[in-house]
Enzyme design. Structure first.
Site, PDB file in Angstrom:
ATOM      1  N   CYS A 257     -19.469 -44.319   9.809  1.00 62.38           N
ATOM      2  CA  CYS A 257     -20.202 -43.092  10.165  1.00 62.38           C
ATOM      3  C   CYS A 257     -20.552 -42.303   8.923  1.00 62.38           C
ATOM      4  O   CYS A 257     -19.804 -42.300   7.949  1.00 62.38           O
ATOM      5  CB  CYS A 257     -19.369 -42.234  11.112  1.00 62.38           C
ATOM      6  SG  CYS A 257     -20.291 -40.816  11.773  1.00 62.38           S
TER       7      CYS A 257
ATOM      8  N   GLY B 242     -20.402 -44.032  14.789  1.00 65.10           N
ATOM      9  CA  GLY B 242     -21.618 -43.598  14.122  1.00 65.10           C
ATOM     10  C   GLY B 242     -22.244 -42.346  14.681  1.00 65.10           C
ATOM     11  O   GLY B 242     -21.878 -41.862  15.755  1.00 65.10           O
TER      12      GLY B 242
ATOM     13  N   SER C   1     -25.143 -38.762  22.164  1.00 69.62           N
ATOM     14  CA  SER C   1     -24.180 -37.741  21.770  1.00 69.62           C
ATOM     15  C   SER C   1     -24.281 -37.519  20.267  1.00 69.62           C
ATOM     16  O   SER C   1     -24.229 -38.466  19.487  1.00 69.62           O
ATOM     17  CB  SER C   1     -22.776 -38.212  22.148  1.00 69.62           C
ATOM     18  OG  SER C   1     -21.813 -37.300  21.678  1.00 69.62           O
TER      19      SER C   1
ATOM     20  N   GLU D 172     -17.697 -51.563  17.391  1.00 71.25           N
ATOM     21  CA  GLU D 172     -17.000 -51.654  18.670  1.00 71.25           C
ATOM     22  C   GLU D 172     -17.864 -51.082  19.800  1.00 71.25           C
ATOM     23  O   GLU D 172     -18.592 -50.115  19.596  1.00 71.25           O
ATOM     24  CB  GLU D 172     -15.660 -50.931  18.564  1.00 71.25           C
ATOM     25  CG  GLU D 172     -14.743 -51.697  17.609  1.00 71.25           C
ATOM     26  CD  GLU D 172     -13.399 -51.050  17.343  1.00 71.25           C
ATOM     27  OE1 GLU D 172     -12.449 -51.794  17.071  1.00 71.25           O
ATOM     28  OE2 GLU D 172     -13.283 -49.818  17.399  1.00 71.25           O
TER      29      GLU D 172
ATOM     30  N   CYS E 146     -20.256 -47.644  26.308  1.00 69.65           N
ATOM     31  CA  CYS E 146     -20.199 -46.738  25.168  1.00 69.65           C
ATOM     32  C   CYS E 146     -20.560 -47.575  23.941  1.00 69.65           C
ATOM     33  O   CYS E 146     -19.836 -48.511  23.596  1.00 69.65           O
ATOM     34  CB  CYS E 146     -18.791 -46.157  25.064  1.00 69.65           C
ATOM     35  SG  CYS E 146     -18.552 -45.129  23.613  1.00 69.65           S
TER      36      CYS E 146
ATOM     37  N   CYS F 192     -11.614 -37.753  13.688  1.00 67.95           N
ATOM     38  CA  CYS F 192     -12.212 -38.993  14.200  1.00 67.95           C
ATOM     39  C   CYS F 192     -11.887 -40.180  13.293  1.00 67.95           C
ATOM     40  O   CYS F 192     -12.076 -40.128  12.073  1.00 67.95           O
ATOM     41  CB  CYS F 192     -13.722 -38.826  14.319  1.00 67.95           C
ATOM     42  SG  CYS F 192     -14.542 -40.302  14.936  1.00 67.95           S
TER      43      CYS F 192
ATOM     44  N   CYS G 252     -15.956 -35.905  10.338  1.00 70.56           N
ATOM     45  CA  CYS G 252     -15.100 -35.140  11.246  1.00 70.56           C
ATOM     46  C   CYS G 252     -13.632 -35.533  11.021  1.00 70.56           C
ATOM     47  O   CYS G 252     -13.287 -36.710  11.012  1.00 70.56           O
ATOM     48  CB  CYS G 252     -15.499 -35.407  12.696  1.00 70.56           C
ATOM     49  SG  CYS G 252     -17.237 -35.058  13.022  1.00 70.56           S
TER      50      CYS G 252
ATOM     51  N   CYS H 197     -12.517 -42.312  22.743  1.00 72.44           N
ATOM     52  CA  CYS H 197     -13.356 -41.562  21.807  1.00 72.44           C
ATOM     53  C   CYS H 197     -12.609 -41.290  20.514  1.00 72.44           C
ATOM     54  O   CYS H 197     -11.481 -40.807  20.532  1.00 72.44           O
ATOM     55  CB  CYS H 197     -13.703 -40.198  22.381  1.00 72.44           C
ATOM     56  SG  CYS H 197     -15.030 -40.216  23.532  1.00 72.44           S
TER      57      CYS H 197
END
Ligand code: SAH
Length: 347
Positions: A114, A165, A197, A94, A107, A121, A118, A339
């Site tokens: 990933c 990711g 990031s 995405e 973004c 997420c 976390c 996010c």
């Protein structure tokens, strides 16, 4: 027997020039093809009108042009546009266009799924399926740039690697993509407008410092207390805060660039005075900015955004300690484009 065709965009300009030399043609044809592939983002050899028909034919016998395609586009009531991008092997990532009054930010994703875990997420739940190639990262930027021109009448102004990711777990390809994005033969964007990031991979942060990269670095910190950070970001057990801080110190000594920390305040998790104090201690070694970001719920789970009063306490204490604070409002929540919400939900 047919030869297996290679993706021509995996070749450097030099390699494409050599291809022409080997055919007894002039090397500058390679430059022309390269320009079509990158600056003009041609999807088919037929589009390359200054190349002879025979040569185009020859190219298509040896190569393919892998391109991503926008599979689905969703528009949020706040103007945010989320794209499901289909890759050549049918996997999806995405990419999001986030417009403000003056800017258009892309973004972009760096991996399918990933590698990290976390707890807050949505992407983490997909696990890592594969890394994106440099051209797949580049293509997302081109697609978003086109959307920005189409819907907002202006080119892209900024890029953040905050999609799916962990960019530093696919560092080589991210770097190659950024080289193309910033090169005059690509999009010619300034690296100052690009932010990578990371959840904080110390070894790679040091490598980036050594290589003298010019883009900005943001670190998703969320807690400056090891035990808490490990609870919400379990990989922290292997890459603890001391190692992260040492790497960031090194980064600062080499780049003299301010470090941005991304930080969500959750009720009952990191909303106490000790959390604020630990954060202030952690960022003291270099000029810092803390970006307090709003939590985007991903399920009915354990995480709840702390009330405004807690955010204000953070802001006040950080500012008193000379740290710049920004509060980032969430965008695109209604279409799960914010996010941590990127998880190919539409599929
Ligand atoms: N892996 C990289 C980039 C992708 S995540 C990183 O960790 O920085 C982009 C940002 O979204 C990170 O700051 C991450 O901590 C944050 N994030 C993840 N899930 C979130 C959620 N549910 N709500 C708000 N922010 C979230």
């Amino acid at each position: 027997m047919s030869v297996k065709k290679r993706d021509i965009r995996a070749l450097s300009k030099e390699e494409i020039r050599e291809f022409f030399l080997d055919l007894g043609e002039q090397a500058f044809r390679g430059n022309q093809v390269y320009e079509w592939l990158w600056q003009k983002s041609a999807h088919r050899f037929e589009e390359m009108t200054n190349i002879s028909k025979e040569t185009r034919q020859l190219l298509s016998e040896h190569f393919i042009i892998n391109h991503v395609a926008v599979d689905q586009l969703q528009r949020s009531s706040d103007g945010t546009i989320k794209n499901a991008i289909r890759l050549h092997d049918d996997l999806l990532v995405e990419s999001v266009l986030i417009p403000t009054d003056t800017r258009s930010t892309a973004c972009v994703s760096s991996q399918v799924g990933c590698s990290l875990d976390c707890k807050f997420c949505a992407t983490a739940r997909l696990k890592r399926m594969r890394n994106l190639n440099p051209d797949e990262i580049y293509d997302q930027v081109v697609a978003i740039d086109r959307q920005s021109r189409l819907y907002y009448d202006r080119p892209l102004s900024n890029i953040v690697f905050m999609g799916m990711g962990e960019p530093l777990m696919n560092y080589r390809n991210v770097l190659k993509a950024i080289e193309k994005i910033t090169s005059p033969e690509g999009l010619g964007m300034s690296p100052k407008r690009i932010t990578v990031s990371t959840s904080g991979v110390p070894k790679i942060i040091k490598k980036m410092a050594d290589e003298g990269v010019k883009f900005n670095l943001a670190v998703s910190l969320h807690s400056a207390i090891d035990q808490k950070r490990t609870e919400i970001m379990p990989f922290n057990a292997k890459m603890p805060l001391a190692a992260l801080r040492e790497a960031l110190q090194y980064w600062y000594s080499k780049t003299r660039n301010r470090i941005t920390y991304e930080y969500v305040v959750w009720e009952g998790i990191n909303d106490k005075t000790e959390d604020i104090e630990a954060l202030i201690r952690f960022c003291r070694f270099a000029p810092s900015k803390v970006n307090l970001i709003e939590y985007n719920p991903i399920d009915e789970g354990d995480f709840r955004q702390a009330p405004i009063a807690a955010i204000d306490r953070y802001k006040e204490a950080l500012e008193k300690a000379g740290i710049i604070v920004t509060i980032r409002r969430s965008r695109g929540q209604d279409i799960d484009a914010a996010c941590g919400q990127l998880a190919n939900k539409s599929n």
